[in-house]
Scaffold this active site. Structure first.
Site, PDB file in Angstrom:
ATOM      1  N   LYS A   1     114.533  30.977 -94.315  1.00  0.00           N
ATOM      2  CA  LYS A   1     115.202  31.074 -95.622  1.00  0.00           C
ATOM      3  C   LYS A   1     116.658  30.654 -95.484  1.00  0.00           C
ATOM      4  O   LYS A   1     117.325  31.008 -94.507  1.00  0.00           O
ATOM      5  CB  LYS A   1     115.094  32.519 -96.132  1.00  0.00           C
ATOM      6  CG  LYS A   1     115.525  32.719 -97.579  1.00  0.00           C
ATOM      7  CD  LYS A   1     115.322  34.179 -97.986  1.00  0.00           C
ATOM      8  CE  LYS A   1     115.716  34.438 -99.433  1.00  0.00           C
ATOM      9  NZ  LYS A   1     115.571  35.875 -99.788  1.00  0.00           N
TER      10      LYS A   1
ATOM     11  N   SER B   1     113.594  36.553-104.452  1.00  0.00           N
ATOM     12  CA  SER B   1     114.346  35.334-104.248  1.00  0.00           C
ATOM     13  C   SER B   1     113.713  34.379-103.226  1.00  0.00           C
ATOM     14  O   SER B   1     113.987  33.191-103.274  1.00  0.00           O
ATOM     15  CB  SER B   1     115.753  35.690-103.782  1.00  0.00           C
ATOM     16  OG  SER B   1     115.722  36.340-102.510  1.00  0.00           O
TER      17      SER B   1
ATOM     18  N   SER C   1     112.377  40.742-102.338  1.00  0.00           N
ATOM     19  CA  SER C   1     112.400  39.281-102.211  1.00  0.00           C
ATOM     20  C   SER C   1     111.498  38.700-101.132  1.00  0.00           C
ATOM     21  O   SER C   1     111.346  37.483-101.039  1.00  0.00           O
ATOM     22  CB  SER C   1     113.831  38.797-101.968  1.00  0.00           C
ATOM     23  OG  SER C   1     114.592  38.950-103.137  1.00  0.00           O
TER      24      SER C   1
END
Lengths: 526, 98
Positions: A81, A156, A180
């Site tokens: 990420k 997210s 997330s």
């Protein structure tokens, strides 16, 4: 050899690499080719490190050739990420304010992946600074759900969930501040774990809310999540909140998959009303599978969970407004000079840069946090939220006196369409209603697929929560449930996802590379 | 609950060092009002006499031996700076000119 290297699990790839049936270069090439074919549509990556990944793969193949003792996952590629610092690789956090920033150091999580010999394929898309549940707040355009390109992949960490769901990587790293990792896993039919707070180092993780953030694994199987958890977990002197204790025996728990005699607590406040019928139905079936596997079901009540969302949306913006103060246009990132000002001051440059560099949601939360922390309102908002946080932690403690783990649907609905909630912040925030309590209390949580909802044929998620430092219980329950679900489905759920091919690029061409969600909602998808 | 005005939001934006445009201010006043109304339910929870919790685990001070360790090279750190001069960050003026 008939194995499709892009569809193999990390554990299977590790076996194939160890036995010499494939090489890391071969696996890495196959995954990069898959990305070339499908990521114009999916847009899981913000940056693909083609050359760097192949160089690491070559290096690990050579070391294996020399007979070096390697980590079990050596040679298995991974995506990271874009909120974790990667030396020599861009790190943007999905924000324009960090466009083009290349960190001079590695996050501890990233350093551990490199030490294990895992090639890093690239950096995955996310809502800006991890604020969102859909990736629609990424400054670089949304990621699309591989199950339906017109729908959100969660957020997210929608890039990390989509990258594993679309077979571009067997493993990815996510971060979970209010769900997330888990909510994206739920809506893409994948597995994700938020470890116990302090279980994985936050050094080099660009902080959203320091008391809530935790990095963890995003995978397609429970065992893979455990294997990755073990690589990234454990004490780090560079993070003062890192727990100085061994990683719980997560891999062993995943392999044993034993829930006999375990007490599974259904949280009354996290079922029923507000949960989509098909999501609830798959949850109820999953609970029955666990009963069939020898677990006992109890109902628990956590009354303060109803105020968790409100407490979270005060605590998070408060911490974020403080953490994001470092984006001041002085030492790194964007610098924008205000228009029509001769010799602007540092303060004017700061304000102009932060207006130009931050997106709407980030500005909204910074200002909300500034308000919640301001004198005169501190006690009423931030102070009250901290007290609710204590009540939630107490609810967990009481619930864990009668249950070994707690369970709920991960998210109230399946994946929604782009644009559905973008103009209604509170509706967007409700996605995290079942995942937020774990972050507030610091306890670990996992989401794994529970099946497809009848209404729309889209994946639903099953959430497991355990007491702090008992992460292994997540894996015991997750693996036991996964075994039974796989048997009932006759194979992985992701086998039922639509086939993504180069051909779908043609129909989505109009939206490819779109930089706003508005553009995407107009597209027909594939 | 205090009603948030456009002037309040402009003041908060100033504190947060975000130069919001008029259009942004107009939009944000309405949105923040709705969010604040929703999050105000924390005040209705049974929080009387409850100890506030700032962190999921007990915070203890962590120390390490005071030993010199290598740090990042200056040029590596300055590589990401918007402007650098003579091995230093170059920043706009911080004082008024007169």
């Amino acid at each position: 050899m008939t194995t499709d290297l892009t569809r193999a699990s990390a554990s299977e790839l590790a076996d194939l690499l160890a036995s010499g049936e494939t090489s890391s270069v071969e696996v890495t090439r196959a995954l990069l080719a898959r990305t070339h074919d499908v990521d114009t549509d999916v847009h899981a990556y913000l940056h693909v490190d083609h050359d760097g990944a192949l160089a690491s793969a070559r290096d690990v193949d050579e070391r294996r050739g020399r007979g070096e003792a390697l980590h079990q996952l050596a040679g298995v590629p991974i995506a990271v990420k874009d909120v974790l610092a990667t030396k020599g690789l861009p790190t943007t956090c999905g924000s324009k304010i960090l466009e083009g920033w290349v960190p001079p150091y590695d996050a501890t999580v990233v350093a551990r992946l490199r030490e294990a010999g895992m090639p890093i394929l690239g950096k995955t898309n996310m809502d800006e600074f991890a604020m969102g549940s859909s990736t629609e707040h990424s400054a670089y355009g949304p990621t699309r759900n591989p199950w339906d390109l017109d729908r959100i992949p969660g957020g997210s960490g929608g890039g990390s969930s989509a990258v594993v769901a679309s077979f571009q990587a067997p493993l990815a790293i996510g971060t979970d501040t209010g769900g997330s990792i888990r909510q994206p896993a739920a809506v893409t039919g994948t597995v994700g774990t938020k470890p116990t707070y302090g279980g994985v180092s936050r050094y080099g993780l660009v902080a959203l809310a320091s008391s809530l953030d935790q990095a963890g694994p995003c995978t397609r199987t429970v065992l893979d999540a455990a294997l990755l958890h073990e690589v990234i977990g454990g004490h780090d002197p560079m993070d003062s909140t890192s727990i100085d204790a061994p990683v719980p025996p997560v891999v062993e728990a995943a392999r044993r998959a034993d829930v006999k005699g375990m007490k599974i607590g259904i949280v009354r406040e996290l079922t029923g009303d507000g949960f989509q019928a098909g999501v609830q139905a798959r949850f109820d079936e999953s609970v029955q599978h666990l009963v069939d596997a020898g677990a006992e079901v109890v109902e628990v009540s956590c009354p303060s969970f109803t105020a968790a969302l409100a407490a979270y949306y005060l605590i998070l913006p408060s911490e974020a407004s403080s953490n994001l103060a470092k984006f001041d246009a002085m030492r790194f990132g964007l610098r924008v000079l205000p228009e029509g000002v001769d010799a602007p001051s540092a303060e004017q440059v700061m304000a102009a840069t932060r207006d130009a560099g931050f997106g709407d949601e980030v500005k909204r939360r910074i200002i909300l946090g500034t308000y919640a922390l301001s004198s005169g309102y501190y006690d009423a908002y931030y102070g009250s939220a901290q007290k609710v946080r204590r009540l939630i932690a107490d609810d967990f403690a009481r619930a864990f006196e009668t249950a070994d783990v707690l369970v709920s649907p991960t998210a109230p609905t399946t994946a929604f369409r782009f644009g559905d909630k973008i103009d209604d912040p509170m509706a967007m925030y409700l996605n995290d209603i079942a995942t937020i309590p774990a972050n507030l209390a610091g306890v670990p949580g996992m989401s794994l697929p529970s099946g497809l909802a009848d209404e729309d044929g889209l994946p639903a998620g099953f959430q497991i929560l355990a007491p702090a430092a008992a992460d292994d219980r997540l894996y015991a329950v997750g693996a036991a449930l996964e075994q039974r679900l796989l048997a009932s489905w006759g194979g992985p759920l992701l086998n039922r996802a639509p086939h993504l091919t180069n051909a779908s690029i043609a129909s989505a061409d109009a939206t490819a590379g779109a930089t706003t969600s508005a553009d995407v909602t107009k597209g027909e998808g594939a | 609950m205090a009603e948030l005005t456009r002037d309040d939001v402009a003041h908060l934006a100033g504190l947060a060092r975000i130069d919001l445009s008029d259009a942004e201010l107009d939009k944000m006043v309405g949105e923040l009002g709705i969010i604040l109304e929703s999050v105000a339910v924390v005040q209705q929870a049974p929080i009387e006499g409850v100890e506030p919790m700032s962190h999921p685990m007990p915070i203890v001070n962590v120390t390490r031996p005071d030993v010199v360790r290598p740090s990042l090279a200056a040029d590596a750190v300055l590589a990401g700076a918007p402007a650098a001069d003579q091995q230093r960050f170059s920043v706009p003026r911080i004082l008024d000119e007169d």
